[in-house]
Design a protein around this motif. Sequence first.
Motif, short mmCIF file in Angstrom:
data_model
loop_
_atom_site.label_atom_id
_atom_site.label_comp_id
_atom_site.label_asym_id
_atom_site.label_seq_id
_atom_site.Cartn_x
_atom_site.Cartn_y
_atom_site.Cartn_z
N LYS A 120 30.97 -4.88 62.28
CA LYS A 120 30.89 -6.26 61.81
C LYS A 120 29.60 -6.51 61.04
CE LYS A 120 31.00 -11.04 63.43
NZ LYS A 120 31.08 -11.95 64.61
N LEU A 121 28.46 -6.01 61.57
CA LEU A 121 27.18 -6.19 60.90
C LEU A 121 27.16 -5.52 59.54
CD1 LEU A 121 24.75 -5.66 63.93
CD2 LEU A 121 25.28 -7.83 62.79
N ILE A 122 27.79 -4.36 59.45
CA ILE A 122 27.83 -3.65 58.16
C ILE A 122 28.73 -4.37 57.17
CG2 ILE A 122 28.55 -1.50 57.03
CD1 ILE A 122 27.59 0.01 59.53
N LEU A 123 29.90 -4.80 57.61
CA LEU A 123 30.83 -5.50 56.71
C LEU A 123 30.28 -6.85 56.27
CD1 LEU A 123 34.28 -4.70 58.38
CD2 LEU A 123 33.27 -3.66 56.33
N GLU A 124 29.44 -7.47 57.10
CA GLU A 124 28.82 -8.75 56.74
C GLU A 124 27.51 -8.56 55.97
OE1 GLU A 124 28.42 -10.87 60.38
OE2 GLU A 124 30.56 -11.43 60.48
N SER A 125 27.21 -7.31 55.62
CA SER A 125 26.01 -6.97 54.84
C SER A 125 24.72 -7.35 55.56
CB SER A 125 26.05 -7.66 53.46
OG SER A 125 27.16 -7.21 52.72
N LYS A 126 24.77 -7.27 56.90
CA LYS A 126 23.56 -7.48 57.68
C LYS A 126 22.86 -6.17 58.03
CE LYS A 126 25.14 -11.85 59.65
NZ LYS A 126 25.46 -12.62 60.89
N LEU A 127 23.58 -5.08 57.90
CA LEU A 127 23.02 -3.74 58.04
C LEU A 127 23.56 -2.86 56.92
CD1 LEU A 127 23.08 -2.80 61.87
CD2 LEU A 127 21.08 -3.23 60.43
N ALA A 128 22.77 -1.88 56.51
CA ALA A 128 23.21 -0.97 55.46
C ALA A 128 24.34 -0.09 55.98
CB ALA A 128 22.05 -0.10 55.00
N PRO A 129 25.29 0.29 55.15
CA PRO A 129 26.34 1.21 55.58
C PRO A 129 25.75 2.54 56.05
CG PRO A 129 26.92 0.18 53.50
CD PRO A 129 25.49 -0.18 53.76
N CYS A 130 26.47 3.20 56.94
CA CYS A 130 26.02 4.49 57.46
C CYS A 130 26.43 5.60 56.49
CB CYS A 130 26.61 4.73 58.85
SG CYS A 130 26.04 3.56 60.10
N TYR A 131 25.78 5.60 55.35
CA TYR A 131 26.06 6.66 54.40
C TYR A 131 25.49 7.98 54.91
CZ TYR A 131 27.06 2.92 51.05
OH TYR A 131 27.59 1.81 50.41
N PRO A 132 26.12 9.11 54.59
CA PRO A 132 25.52 10.40 54.95
C PRO A 132 24.26 10.64 54.13
CG PRO A 132 27.48 10.73 53.60
CD PRO A 132 27.42 9.26 53.91
N GLY A 133 23.20 11.07 54.79
CA GLY A 133 21.94 11.32 54.10
C GLY A 133 22.01 12.59 53.26
N LEU A 134 21.37 12.54 52.10
CA LEU A 134 21.31 13.69 51.20
C LEU A 134 19.89 14.24 51.16
CD1 LEU A 134 23.45 12.28 48.23
CD2 LEU A 134 24.22 13.70 50.15
N GLU A 135 19.78 15.54 50.95
CA GLU A 135 18.46 16.17 50.89
C GLU A 135 17.87 16.15 49.49
OE1 GLU A 135 18.70 20.06 52.52
OE2 GLU A 135 19.17 19.37 54.56
N ASP A 136 18.73 16.00 48.48
CA ASP A 136 18.27 15.98 47.09
C ASP A 136 18.05 14.53 46.64
OD1 ASP A 136 18.48 18.74 46.97
OD2 ASP A 136 20.58 18.65 46.31
N SER A 137 16.92 14.32 45.98
CA SER A 137 16.57 12.98 45.53
C SER A 137 17.07 12.72 44.12
CB SER A 137 15.05 12.78 45.58
OG SER A 137 14.43 13.67 44.67
N SER A 138 17.16 11.45 43.78
CA SER A 138 17.47 11.02 42.42
C SER A 138 16.96 9.60 42.28
CB SER A 138 18.98 11.10 42.13
OG SER A 138 19.67 10.09 42.85
N PHE A 139 16.93 9.10 41.05
CA PHE A 139 16.39 7.77 40.81
C PHE A 139 17.25 6.69 41.44
CE2 PHE A 139 15.77 3.93 38.21
CZ PHE A 139 14.41 3.78 38.35
#
Length: 211
Positions: A35-54
Amino acid sequence: MGNKMGRRRQVVDEKYTRPQGLYVLKDIDHKKLRKLILESKLAPCYPGLEDSSFTLEECPICFLYYPSLNRSRCCMKGICTECFLQMKPPHSTRPTQCPFCKTSNYAVEYRGAKTKEEKGMEQVEEQKVIEAQIRIRQKEIQDEAERMNTRQSISSSGRIMTPTDVRYHDTYDTSISVPPLKCTRQSIDGSSQASCSAPATTRFSQLRQNR
C-alpha cells in the motif's frame, strides 16, 4: 513543497511491491508495504544494480543503484526501501536514529525519481564539498611543514657551545728565551771586579716587549 504536491501516484509493477531478497527481513507486513509503495509513500523495491549510470541513484547503505530512492526527512539523504526496512523494522518500538545525521525518530519520504536539474545541482554541491576537503587537507600539510621548520630553527639556535668548541689563540708569543750572560773580569784601582752583560740583541728584545 511544490514538488511534493505535484507528484502523481505512479504505476508500479506488482513484483516491485515486495522485497527483492537483499536482506532476510522478518515480520514484514507485505500488505502495508504494498500500500505504501502504490501510494508513492515508499520507493518501489527495484532490484539493485552494480553498474552506475546518470539515470540511476546510488544507495549509500548497500551501494547499489536504483531508478529512485527514498529521502530522509531530516537530511534528505537517499536510501532504498529494503535498506530502510532493515534500518527501521516495522514493529520495533525503539527510537531509530538517522544513519546519516544521527537525528532521532528517523523517517523517510518518497518524491519519485530525481529530475536532471536536481541531479545536476547535487553534482555541483558534491564538487564543492570535494574541493573544500582538498583545500583543508592542503592547509593541514602546509601548517605541519611550517611547524617542522620552526622546530628545526629553534633546535639549531638553542645549541649550547661547550668550552671545547672555543679555542683562544695568543697574538703575541709571551715566551722569552734568555741567552747566557757574558761575564768579563776587569781590574780597577788594583782590584779585580767581574761584570756580566747580556747581548745587545737580547736587551733590544726585552725593551720592545716592555713597550
